[in-house]
Design a protein around this motif. Sequence first.
Motif, PDB file in Angstrom:
ATOM      1  N   PHE A 157       0.853  -1.176   0.000  1.00 60.71           N
ATOM      2  CA  PHE A 157       0.000   0.000   0.000  1.00 60.71           C
ATOM      3  C   PHE A 157       0.896   1.236   0.000  1.00 60.71           C
ATOM      4  O   PHE A 157       1.911   1.276   0.694  1.00 60.71           O
ATOM      5  N   VAL A 158       0.500   2.247  -0.761  1.00 61.03           N
ATOM      6  CA  VAL A 158       1.247   3.502  -0.831  1.00 61.03           C
ATOM      7  C   VAL A 158       0.531   4.532   0.027  1.00 61.03           C
ATOM      8  O   VAL A 158      -0.699   4.661  -0.026  1.00 61.03           O
ATOM      9  N   HIS A 159       1.312   5.268   0.802  1.00 59.34           N
ATOM     10  CA  HIS A 159       0.713   6.267   1.681  1.00 59.34           C
ATOM     11  C   HIS A 159       1.202   7.661   1.307  1.00 59.34           C
ATOM     12  O   HIS A 159       2.388   7.872   1.034  1.00 59.34           O
ATOM     13  N   TYR A 160       0.272   8.622   1.312  1.00 60.97           N
ATOM     14  CA  TYR A 160       0.578  10.019   1.036  1.00 60.97           C
ATOM     15  C   TYR A 160       0.284  10.832   2.294  1.00 60.97           C
ATOM     16  O   TYR A 160      -0.819  10.755   2.852  1.00 60.97           O
ATOM     17  N   ALA A 161       1.274  11.602   2.723  1.00 59.36           N
ATOM     18  CA  ALA A 161       1.112  12.439   3.912  1.00 59.36           C
ATOM     19  C   ALA A 161       1.097  13.899   3.498  1.00 59.36           C
ATOM     20  O   ALA A 161       1.829  14.314   2.592  1.00 59.36           O
ATOM     21  N   PHE A 162       0.243  14.697   4.156  1.00 60.46           N
ATOM     22  CA  PHE A 162       0.097  16.112   3.838  1.00 60.46           C
ATOM     23  C   PHE A 162       0.281  16.923   5.122  1.00 60.46           C
ATOM     24  O   PHE A 162      -0.209  16.549   6.172  1.00 60.46           O
ATOM     25  N   GLY A 163       0.977  18.039   5.015  1.00 58.80           N
ATOM     26  CA  GLY A 163       1.124  18.918   6.157  1.00 58.80           C
ATOM     27  C   GLY A 163       2.373  18.636   6.953  1.00 58.80           C
ATOM     28  O   GLY A 163       3.283  17.920   6.523  1.00 58.80           O
ATOM     29  N   PRO A 164       2.459  19.164   8.158  1.00 53.07           N
ATOM     30  CA  PRO A 164       3.678  19.016   8.970  1.00 53.07           C
ATOM     31  C   PRO A 164       3.870  17.563   9.378  1.00 53.07           C
ATOM     32  O   PRO A 164       2.913  16.852   9.679  1.00 53.07           O
ATOM     33  N   PRO A 165       5.106  17.079   9.414  1.00 51.78           N
ATOM     34  CA  PRO A 165       5.351  15.669   9.728  1.00 51.78           C
ATOM     35  C   PRO A 165       4.955  15.289  11.145  1.00 51.78           C
ATOM     36  O   PRO A 165       4.585  14.143  11.389  1.00 51.78           O
ATOM     37  N   GLU A 166       5.047  16.251  12.077  1.00 49.48           N
ATOM     38  CA  GLU A 166       4.687  15.899  13.459  1.00 49.48           C
ATOM     39  C   GLU A 166       3.168  15.754  13.616  1.00 49.48           C
ATOM     40  O   GLU A 166       2.695  15.123  14.547  1.00 49.48           O
ATOM     41  N   ARG A 167       2.396  16.347  12.706  1.00 46.07           N
ATOM     42  CA  ARG A 167       0.944  16.182  12.748  1.00 46.07           C
ATOM     43  C   ARG A 167       0.380  16.309  11.332  1.00 46.07           C
ATOM     44  O   ARG A 167      -0.036  17.378  10.891  1.00 46.07           O
ATOM     45  N   PRO A 168       0.375  15.215  10.587  1.00 51.47           N
ATOM     46  CA  PRO A 168      -0.135  15.263   9.207  1.00 51.47           C
ATOM     47  C   PRO A 168      -1.613  15.639   9.177  1.00 51.47           C
ATOM     48  O   PRO A 168      -2.356  15.391  10.120  1.00 51.47           O
ATOM     49  N   PHE A 169      -2.041  16.219   8.055  1.00 51.00           N
ATOM     50  CA  PHE A 169      -3.422  16.613   7.885  1.00 51.00           C
ATOM     51  C   PHE A 169      -4.298  15.388   7.608  1.00 51.00           C
ATOM     52  O   PHE A 169      -3.891  14.464   6.907  1.00 51.00           O
ATOM     53  N   ALA A 170      -5.525  15.440   8.133  1.00 55.03           N
ATOM     54  CA  ALA A 170      -6.510  14.403   7.817  1.00 55.03           C
ATOM     55  C   ALA A 170      -7.096  14.677   6.445  1.00 55.03           C
ATOM     56  O   ALA A 170      -7.229  15.829   6.015  1.00 55.03           O
ATOM     57  N   ALA A 171      -7.457  13.607   5.734  1.00 55.70           N
ATOM     58  CA  ALA A 171      -8.030  13.720   4.383  1.00 55.70           C
ATOM     59  C   ALA A 171      -9.522  13.446   4.466  1.00 55.70           C
ATOM     60  O   ALA A 171      -9.940  12.318   4.750  1.00 55.70           O
ATOM     61  N   TYR A 172     -10.349  14.485   4.176  1.00 56.75           N
ATOM     62  CA  TYR A 172     -11.786  14.377   4.343  1.00 56.75           C
ATOM     63  C   TYR A 172     -12.536  14.187   3.033  1.00 56.75           C
ATOM     64  O   TYR A 172     -13.721  13.834   3.064  1.00 56.75           O
ATOM     65  N   GLN A 173     -11.894  14.435   1.897  1.00 58.77           N
ATOM     66  CA  GLN A 173     -12.579  14.271   0.614  1.00 58.77           C
ATOM     67  C   GLN A 173     -11.558  13.944  -0.460  1.00 58.77           C
ATOM     68  O   GLN A 173     -10.445  14.497  -0.472  1.00 58.77           O
ATOM     69  N   ILE A 174     -11.919  13.030  -1.375  1.00 57.50           N
ATOM     70  CA  ILE A 174     -11.055  12.643  -2.489  1.00 57.50           C
ATOM     71  C   ILE A 174     -11.919  12.614  -3.740  1.00 57.50           C
ATOM     72  O   ILE A 174     -13.028  12.050  -3.719  1.00 57.50           O
ATOM     73  N   PHE A 175     -11.422  13.223  -4.843  1.00 59.11           N
ATOM     74  CA  PHE A 175     -12.149  13.124  -6.105  1.00 59.11           C
ATOM     75  C   PHE A 175     -11.156  13.227  -7.263  1.00 59.11           C
ATOM     76  O   PHE A 175      -9.993  13.631  -7.081  1.00 59.11           O
ATOM     77  N   LEU A 176     -11.619  12.849  -8.429  1.00 57.73           N
ATOM     78  CA  LEU A 176     -10.782  12.774  -9.629  1.00 57.73           C
ATOM     79  C   LEU A 176     -11.275  13.788 -10.660  1.00 57.73           C
ATOM     80  O   LEU A 176     -12.467  13.843 -10.950  1.00 57.73           O
ATOM     81  N   ARG A 177     -10.329  14.575 -11.171  1.00 58.06           N
ATOM     82  CA  ARG A 177     -10.633  15.482 -12.270  1.00 58.06           C
ATOM     83  C   ARG A 177      -9.400  15.613 -13.159  1.00 58.06           C
ATOM     84  O   ARG A 177      -8.302  15.857 -12.669  1.00 58.06           O
ATOM     85  N   ASN A 178      -9.605  15.448 -14.479  1.00 60.99           N
ATOM     86  CA  ASN A 178      -8.538  15.636 -15.464  1.00 60.99           C
ATOM     87  C   ASN A 178      -7.307  14.795 -15.119  1.00 60.99           C
ATOM     88  O   ASN A 178      -6.168  15.288 -15.158  1.00 60.99           O
ATOM     89  N   LYS A 179      -7.540  13.541 -14.757  1.00 54.76           N
ATOM     90  CA  LYS A 179      -6.479  12.587 -14.447  1.00 54.76           C
ATOM     91  C   LYS A 179      -5.644  13.017 -13.249  1.00 54.76           C
ATOM     92  O   LYS A 179      -4.499  12.594 -13.085  1.00 54.76           O
TER      93      LYS A 179
END
Length: 967
Positions: free
Chosen positions: A310-332
Amino acid sequence: MNRTCLLSYLILTASMLFNGISNGQEYSYLQYITKDGLAGLTVHGISQDNSGFLWLATDAGLSRFDGKQFHNFTVADGLPSNEIFFTFCDSENKLWISCFKNALCYYYKGKIYNQHNDSFLKTLKMPSHLRGMAETEDGRLLIIFQEGTYVLSGGKRKNTIFVPRVQYANSILQSLQLARMQGDFPNIFLPPAVRTFARDTISYHASRKTGHSYTYMLCNDRAMILTGSDTTKSISIPYPNLLLKKFYNDSIVVMSSTLAGVQFYDFKNRRFIRDYLPRTRVQDFFEDSEGNFWFSTKGTGLLRLGRAPFVHYAFGPPERPFAAYQIFLRNKQIYVVTEAGRYWRFPQSRKSVAGEPLPLIKPSETAAGFDKLKLQPNTMLHFYDAHISDIVCPLPAPLGLVKTAFYYQDTVLLACFDAVYRFDIKGQRMLDTIFSKRATCATKLQNTIYIGALDGLYTFRDDSLHYLGLESPLLSNRISTIVNGDDGILWIGTYEGGVAGICNGKVQVSLNKKNCGLSSDVCQCLFPDGNFLWVGTEKGINKIDIKAPKPKVVARYDMADGLRSDNIKSLFVDGDIVYAGTQDGITCFDQSRVPLHGPCNILFTRIVVGGQTVDLESGEDLSIAHARNHIRFEYAGLSFASAGNIVYRYRLQGLSEEWFSTDQTFLDYPALPSGAYTLQIKAVNKFGDASKILEKRFTIEPLLWERRGVQALAAGILVAVTGLMFQLRFRSVRKKDQEQQLLQRKMATLEQKALRAQMNPHFIFNCLNSIQHFVITNDVRGANFYLSRFASLVRSTLEHAALMYIRLSAEIDYLTSYLELEQMQSPSAFQYSIHIDPSIDIHQVSVPSMLLQPFLENAIKHGVSRLPSGGLITLELRKNPDEKTMTCTITDNGPGIHNLARKNTQGHIPRGTSITQERIEILNQVLETGRIEVQTRNTFDDNTGTSVILILPILNYSEEWKQTQTL
């Protein structure tokens, strides 16, 4: 597996790669450290024995791992040293252990054998540290040192020879074919043509068979040399600071002594293709029998990568990554909405190539605003805690934080912490407030707005608000999300009741743990996908087949598979690629590569009887003395892909046929009853796959008094003593009972005689009065006739006085004489008649003597005597249908008993009647069959006349019976 440690490890890795705000990507690993039970944080080597256990050589002891629990061994258990370098399992399932101390030991059947407790190991001289071990195809064991090699062969490998290094060229080593190996090996095991490439400094070599040829890898501390059986071809790959090298399919796994992680080198295409754990010092790489990758590290414990990485993507500061609340696809491009309304994007992942994981792609942050909202028209987007200014720039934000936003026709429907609003984008103004309570989500379908709240689901249409929770209890739960399905069903996720599918405002489908197998009823996100509905819960992802006759979960994904967290916040499915948003970012995987089933095995690790461990390999049934009646079974289910999520089903036949469930890895029976038992146990992994049933038979020997011979003897003695005591007691009771019955019979007879003695004078007195009447009236003829009749009656009375029962014929004669006497002395003449049922044999039926006479006397004295004339008395005897009783009815046509009772103001009861009642009560006590019953009533409807009805038992008369009634 420690989830906190896993998160800390990945954050630490990301912080090494990026400073400040990071947007990193990495494979999702499961990490095990000392808090999980691992012996030490530095793991030098990994191996797997023939039973399936993983063995981990650490700096603080040896760890055995079954996927859930670690069992550690130290010097206290027999290890020469706690610093373990590597382990090697041979074909006999002996685990040979190389440790820091210059000593050799092995683990076998639950025990560690060393030079102190094994006579064979005492004979082996250890010239230096162990360099490697191998087993040949013919079963010989090779123990390799810098100075030479031990060759162990024969029965139990007791035949030992030592081949010094200087004699390798002329020894048997040249002819040996290696079947399995661990560590470094001398060049003597290489084919002669290949040795030209292996200088004496070569410290490692390995081989890989492809068809009928071999590829050899030769390594030193500076480079790798690849060569085949055709020595004209070779490849030299400079790679400094080599630490470990091994073949994996068409690649070579390479590790460096520096912080370079693990790299896969495709030796066919001559390029590096994979990179795992960069910036991490990896000590060993291992693929288990299930296909999982294991990485041992220096200082960070053990890490596992699932069969489908499984591949994981982290967003935001490493000590407290952001939660992901919505995912959608547009233009690949995959867009991710995180905390504070931030948007991130990265290229759409392509389907993974067979045998390869998904590629790692670096995400980037993109500006928020209305243009991003327009990317998903007519779709509800979750934001959780964003300001309106973060969503629809540059609109001010006077309102509460936004939970969801829905864009349609230049209008934005905003579900906030305090209300639901509609905003006009062009006019940049608030249109209205349609819901004035805290909302969790809001969406629009055709002309209806659906609002999720803490207390359930609402609809808003034609300026009217309607609460659906009143119509369905399921819709009164807290609502988490609302999505429109492909088949016209609106899917509602709840926090306590699972998922509801509604159509036209009515619940059509209900999905929960009980009816379809959801991992949790706390459903936080939904994604319709054709025939399937994906449900994100607090306990992982569920894929539900909603088109099946009965919807059911067909696949589950959780941290054991590679998710960063089981608490799923958002979902998006693009073909086979699944994106799952969590509190720490996004995990992406190819569902077609994630196995839905996995091997599951179970075996006993230890059986303890009375505090002593028994031999697991004997296979014999256990016979346990009652003094040692305490048995404990320890077992392990092996399914590394389940990450410890294993349930055990068991039953103990002989005690119960019912199957029970437990997640414990032991069963304890401290005191079983004597008898034969069979323990059956099986393991069920996270996929629902069950292992074969593991059985162990044992017998608890009976106590002395439980043995059959002793029981038979004791039973015989007990029966004899009981029989004797019963017989003596029976005789005593019977004797007392007979004496008591005789006494009661005597008392009853005496009472009968006494009562008759009271009655006879009464009758005689009445007769003398009649005679006196004849004398006074000078009726000499009448007096003589009466005296003769009276004498006959007195004689019958005297004869019957000693008898309790007489023949019915004698009683009829007696009563006839009495009635004639009464008829003679009656001032008003009366008639009488006696009718006997022909079916009654008056000569064979007996009745109590003089029982009926008092009732006839009452009929005369209180009945017909009060009439001026026309008196009539009838006596009728009739056999009843039960053939056991007869009815005697005495009837007169006098004034009637009730009329007499009204005139009898003093309550006088005739003496003859009271005596007769007492006689009947006593007779009912003495009679052995039946009882006497008496009823009195008026004869006619005008309450005149009296009828006395007696129910008498039919008693057969015999001379012998007559004697028993005489005292």
